[in-house]
Design a protein around this motif. Structure first.
Motif, PDB file in Angstrom:
ATOM      1  N   PHE A  11       0.825  -1.212   0.000  1.00 48.15           N
ATOM      2  CA  PHE A  11       0.000   0.000   0.000  1.00 48.15           C
ATOM      3  C   PHE A  11       0.861   1.265   0.000  1.00 48.15           C
ATOM      4  CE2 PHE A  11      -3.703  -2.550   1.204  1.00 48.15           C
ATOM      5  CZ  PHE A  11      -4.764  -1.807   0.714  1.00 48.15           C
ATOM      6  N   PRO A  16      -0.584   6.230   3.342  1.00 50.22           N
ATOM      7  CA  PRO A  16      -1.376   5.951   2.137  1.00 50.22           C
ATOM      8  C   PRO A  16      -2.399   4.839   2.362  1.00 50.22           C
ATOM      9  CG  PRO A  16       0.935   6.165   1.557  1.00 50.22           C
ATOM     10  CD  PRO A  16       0.857   6.151   3.051  1.00 50.22           C
ATOM     11  N   MET A  17      -2.021   3.827   3.115  1.00 49.60           N
ATOM     12  CA  MET A  17      -2.944   2.730   3.404  1.00 49.60           C
ATOM     13  C   MET A  17      -4.123   3.240   4.226  1.00 49.60           C
ATOM     14  SD  MET A  17      -2.020  -0.901   5.169  1.00 49.60           S
ATOM     15  CE  MET A  17      -3.214  -2.195   5.403  1.00 49.60           C
ATOM     16  N   ARG A  19      -5.288   6.264   4.382  1.00 48.02           N
ATOM     17  CA  ARG A  19      -6.119   7.141   3.557  1.00 48.02           C
ATOM     18  C   ARG A  19      -7.050   6.322   2.660  1.00 48.02           C
ATOM     19  NH1 ARG A  19      -2.362  10.240   2.143  1.00 48.02           N
ATOM     20  NH2 ARG A  19      -1.569   8.997   0.424  1.00 48.02           N
ATOM     21  N   GLU A  20      -6.531   5.290   2.016  1.00 51.29           N
ATOM     22  CA  GLU A  20      -7.340   4.455   1.128  1.00 51.29           C
ATOM     23  C   GLU A  20      -8.419   3.685   1.887  1.00 51.29           C
ATOM     24  OE1 GLU A  20      -7.401   4.614  -2.045  1.00 51.29           O
ATOM     25  OE2 GLU A  20      -5.559   5.718  -2.398  1.00 51.29           O
ATOM     26  N   VAL A  48     -10.533  -3.259  -0.684  1.00 52.88           N
ATOM     27  CA  VAL A  48      -9.937  -1.994  -1.116  1.00 52.88           C
ATOM     28  C   VAL A  48      -8.662  -2.259  -1.913  1.00 52.88           C
ATOM     29  CG1 VAL A  48      -8.818   0.136  -0.311  1.00 52.88           C
ATOM     30  CG2 VAL A  48     -10.978  -0.608   0.706  1.00 52.88           C
ATOM     31  N   LYS A  51      -9.613  -3.513  -5.304  1.00 55.34           N
ATOM     32  CA  LYS A  51     -10.220  -2.435  -6.086  1.00 55.34           C
ATOM     33  C   LYS A  51      -9.147  -1.494  -6.637  1.00 55.34           C
ATOM     34  CE  LYS A  51     -13.583   1.303  -5.791  1.00 55.34           C
ATOM     35  NZ  LYS A  51     -14.431   2.077  -4.899  1.00 55.34           N
ATOM     36  N   LEU A  52      -8.076  -1.287  -5.854  1.00 59.50           N
ATOM     37  CA  LEU A  52      -6.972  -0.434  -6.294  1.00 59.50           C
ATOM     38  C   LEU A  52      -6.039  -1.152  -7.260  1.00 59.50           C
ATOM     39  CD1 LEU A  52      -6.066   1.218  -2.882  1.00 59.50           C
ATOM     40  CD2 LEU A  52      -7.177   2.314  -4.838  1.00 59.50           C
TER      41      LEU A  52
END
Length: 99
Positions: A11, A16-17, A19-20, A48, A51-52
């Protein structure tokens, strides 16, 4: 599973992890510190990540820091005998013979 990278590295870090996932960074940092993502959060983390388009699997979510003993899984079984302690009389059941 890519054993060289943790889920946090995939991530690109804790912030960043977080936030996602919509989680506070302190929560994600705690997951990393204890080496475990709470069971109720695991499906969301996996969804998630997929999906990313990240290359994560359920194994990454269950073992976020990797499997510490994964290298031992490839070793052949040892030929050494297994030694067990026999229970003393106080631990035996009434039906168990006294050997």
């Amino acid at each position: 599973m890519d054993t060289d990278k943790t889920i946090f590295q995939i991530f690109n870090g804790i912030r960043p992890m977080a936030r996602e996932l919509g989680e506070p960074p302190s929560n994600v940092a705690a997951w990393k510190r204890v080496g475990r993502i709470p069971a109720e959060k695991q499906p969301h983390v996996l969804a998630v990540g997929l999906k990313l388009g990240l290359p994560i699997t359920a194994e990454h979510v269950v073992f976020p820091l990797g499997r510490p003993n994964a290298a031992y899984a490839d070793l052949p079984p040892m030929d050494a005998p297994v030694l067990c302690d026999r229970p003393d009389d106080s631990q035996r059941t009434a039906n168990e013979p006294n050997i």
